[in-house]
Motif scaffolding. Structure first.
Motif, PDB file in Angstrom:
ATOM      1  N   GLU A  62       0.811  -1.162   0.009  1.00 60.07           N
ATOM      2  CA  GLU A  62       0.134   0.092   0.135  1.00 60.07           C
ATOM      3  C   GLU A  62       0.891   1.378   0.144  1.00 60.07           C
ATOM      4  OE1 GLU A  62      -2.645  -0.065   3.199  1.00 60.07           O
ATOM      5  OE2 GLU A  62      -4.005  -1.872   2.340  1.00 60.07           O
ATOM      6  N   GLU A  63       1.860   1.303   0.487  1.00 60.14           N
ATOM      7  CA  GLU A  63       2.828   2.338   0.589  1.00 60.14           C
ATOM      8  C   GLU A  63       3.427   2.896  -0.627  1.00 60.14           C
ATOM      9  OE1 GLU A  63       7.200   1.830   2.006  1.00 60.14           O
ATOM     10  OE2 GLU A  63       6.665  -0.397   2.057  1.00 60.14           O
ATOM     11  N   PHE A  64       3.108   2.079  -1.876  1.00 65.80           N
ATOM     12  CA  PHE A  64       3.484   2.370  -3.082  1.00 65.80           C
ATOM     13  C   PHE A  64       2.316   2.575  -3.913  1.00 65.80           C
ATOM     14  CE2 PHE A  64       7.531   0.080  -1.874  1.00 65.80           C
ATOM     15  CZ  PHE A  64       8.331   1.217  -1.492  1.00 65.80           C
ATOM     16  N   GLY A  65       1.154   2.367  -3.405  1.00 62.82           N
ATOM     17  CA  GLY A  65      -0.133   2.761  -3.889  1.00 62.82           C
ATOM     18  C   GLY A  65      -0.877   1.472  -4.308  1.00 62.82           C
ATOM     19  N   GLY A  66      -0.040   0.362  -3.998  1.00 63.67           N
ATOM     20  CA  GLY A  66      -0.367  -1.290  -4.362  1.00 63.67           C
ATOM     21  C   GLY A  66      -1.762  -1.550  -3.516  1.00 63.67           C
ATOM     22  N   MET A  67      -2.143  -2.856  -3.804  1.00 63.62           N
ATOM     23  CA  MET A  67      -3.232  -3.318  -3.146  1.00 63.62           C
ATOM     24  C   MET A  67      -3.001  -4.416  -2.073  1.00 63.62           C
ATOM     25  SD  MET A  67      -5.830  -2.210  -4.915  1.00 63.62           S
ATOM     26  CE  MET A  67      -7.355  -3.239  -4.491  1.00 63.62           C
ATOM     27  N   ASP A  68      -1.520  -4.631  -1.652  1.00 61.36           N
ATOM     28  CA  ASP A  68      -0.975  -5.297  -0.716  1.00 61.36           C
ATOM     29  C   ASP A  68      -1.667  -6.612  -0.687  1.00 61.36           C
ATOM     30  OD1 ASP A  68       0.514  -5.088   1.464  1.00 61.36           O
ATOM     31  OD2 ASP A  68      -1.055  -4.930   3.203  1.00 61.36           O
ATOM     32  N   GLY A  69      -1.435  -7.143  -2.075  1.00 64.02           N
ATOM     33  CA  GLY A  69      -1.761  -8.573  -2.324  1.00 64.02           C
ATOM     34  C   GLY A  69      -0.373  -9.207  -2.610  1.00 64.02           C
ATOM     35  N   ASP A  70      -0.558 -10.159  -3.498  1.00 68.86           N
ATOM     36  CA  ASP A  70       0.632 -10.974  -3.758  1.00 68.86           C
ATOM     37  C   ASP A  70       0.824 -11.335  -5.153  1.00 68.86           C
ATOM     38  OD1 ASP A  70      -0.962 -13.277  -3.976  1.00 68.86           O
ATOM     39  OD2 ASP A  70      -0.692 -13.729  -1.928  1.00 68.86           O
TER      40      ASP A  70
END
Length: 387
Positions: A62-70
């Motif tokens: 999330e810190e890079f705008g992601g969804m924190d998935g894999d």
């Protein structure tokens, strides 16, 4: 995530992702796929929809705008998209695993902060500039060069078959280049970040391809293209080694895409075999057709199991190079074999570009070539066996 991923027994969050992407593929991708294929046009509206869903950020924090998935979540999304349109699926695959992932894996804090939010949001696309006219699987053939001059890298050379490199939202190409000679007298290959706005960088006219007609693919040229010395990505001299790591991961993603193509051919063939009648009954009532489709389903299932296994090992931090090669090998062959059988089942209709199986027939061949040919996968598997 641990080992032991199995088909039909996924955690709820993965199943919810599958369901949402499958619905998107049916309602948004399918209605425009044939037109974009025929016109060789990039599906900007579809890409915008994928960006809104967060698909470009699936495996990033999330810190890079992601969804924190894999990475496995990305693979599941690729499988669903590829059932309907391989061009859309490869746009996502290349944008994430080849475009953004090298920066996430090897970039410094400043590079990540500058580029990842744009890429994970789908606002921008990045490309992966490895292949050259005389250098694909053979890194020794790399001729693109970069020399330090006045605090800049000055790049000269050519790349080819580069996906996502010439759209209006393409903002960056990560490029391998010879930056010197190492202690053994061999070419020192490093990786550089080249914004597409760089003077001297040109995305040449797009290729006229056999398939993947709605994906963006160009040859690239660099004529005294200058980027700051700080645009070195990762350690100097580690460029090719780092790209090989990216390709190992990418092969799992391509395997997932291949499984989607293979399953899409099964789904279309089942539907057609139930609807099409000959001699007074559905053609699926004939064992010749039913058994062919049964083999298609078996191929897709085995290939899916292979990429699930490779992804589980990768996420568990265990060696997965051989399993990724196996998954890519069996997945791409399943896609091509199923496309051929699906076209045969559809008869004359299968030869018409309006039918999905015709697009799969044209699209699937590149799966046995891109991100490591079938022969390269066999070489890697044999090498792992000590041969």
């Amino acid at each position: 995530m641990t080992e032991g991923l199995t088909t039909g027994n996924l955690p709820d969050e993965y199943q919810q992702l599958i369901d949402s992407v499958a619905d998107f593929a049916r309602t948004v991708v399918a209605p425009v796929a044939a037109q974009h294929d025929e016109e060789h046009s990039f599906p900007y509206e579809v890409v915008a929809g994928m960006a809104e869903m967060g698909l470009f950020g699936l495996p990033f924090p999330e810190e890079f705008g992601g969804m924190d998935g894999d990475y496995f979540a990305l693979c599941l999304a690729l499988e669903e998209l590829a059932k309907i349109d391989q061009s859309v699926a490869i746009t996502l695959e290349a944008g994430v695993s080849l475009g953004a992932m090298p920066i996430f894996r090897f970039g410094n804090a400043e590079q990540k902060e500058e580029w990842l939010p744009q890429l994970t949001s789908g606002e921008a696309l990045a490309a992966f500039g490895l292949t050259e006219p005389d250098a694909g699987s053979d890194a020794g053939g790399t001729r693109t060069r970069a020399e330090l001059a006045g605090g800049d890298w000055v790049i000269n050379g050519n790349k080819q078959f580069i996906t996502n490199s010439g759209t209006t939202i393409s903002k960056l190409v990560t490029v391998t280049a010879v930056t010197g000679v190492d202690a053994r007298g061999k070419k020192e290959i490093s990786t550089l970040l080249v914004p597409t706005s760089t003077p001297g960088f040109t995305a040449e006219p797009a290729y006229n391809k056999l398939g993947w007609n709605a994906s963006d693919t160009h040859p690239l040229s660099f004529v005294d293209a200058r980027v700051p010395e700080a645009n070195l990505l990762g350690e100097r001299g580690r460029g090719y080694a780092n790209f090989l790591q990216i390709l190992d991961e990418g092969r799992i993603a391509i395997a997932a895409l291949s499984v989607g193509a293979a399953q899409g051919c099964v789904d279309e063939s089942v539907r057609y075999a139930k609807e099409r009648e000959a001699f007074g009954r559905p053609i699926g009532a004939n064992q010749g057709i039913a058994f062919k489709i049964a083999r298609m389903e078996a191929r897709a299932h085995v290939a899916r199991t292979a990429y699930y296994d490779a992804a589980a090992l990768m996420l568990a931090g265990k060696p997965f190079k051989k399993q990724a090669s196996i998954a890519k090998l069996v997945g791409s062959e399943a896609a091509m074999d199923n496309a051929r059988d699906a076209t045969q089942i559809h008869g004359g209709y299968g030869f018409m570009n309006d039918y999905l199986v015709a697009r799969h027939y044209r699209d699937s061949k590149i799966l046995e070539i891109g991100e490591g040919t079938t022969e390269v996968q066999l070489m890697l598997i044999a090498r792992d066996l000590g041969l």
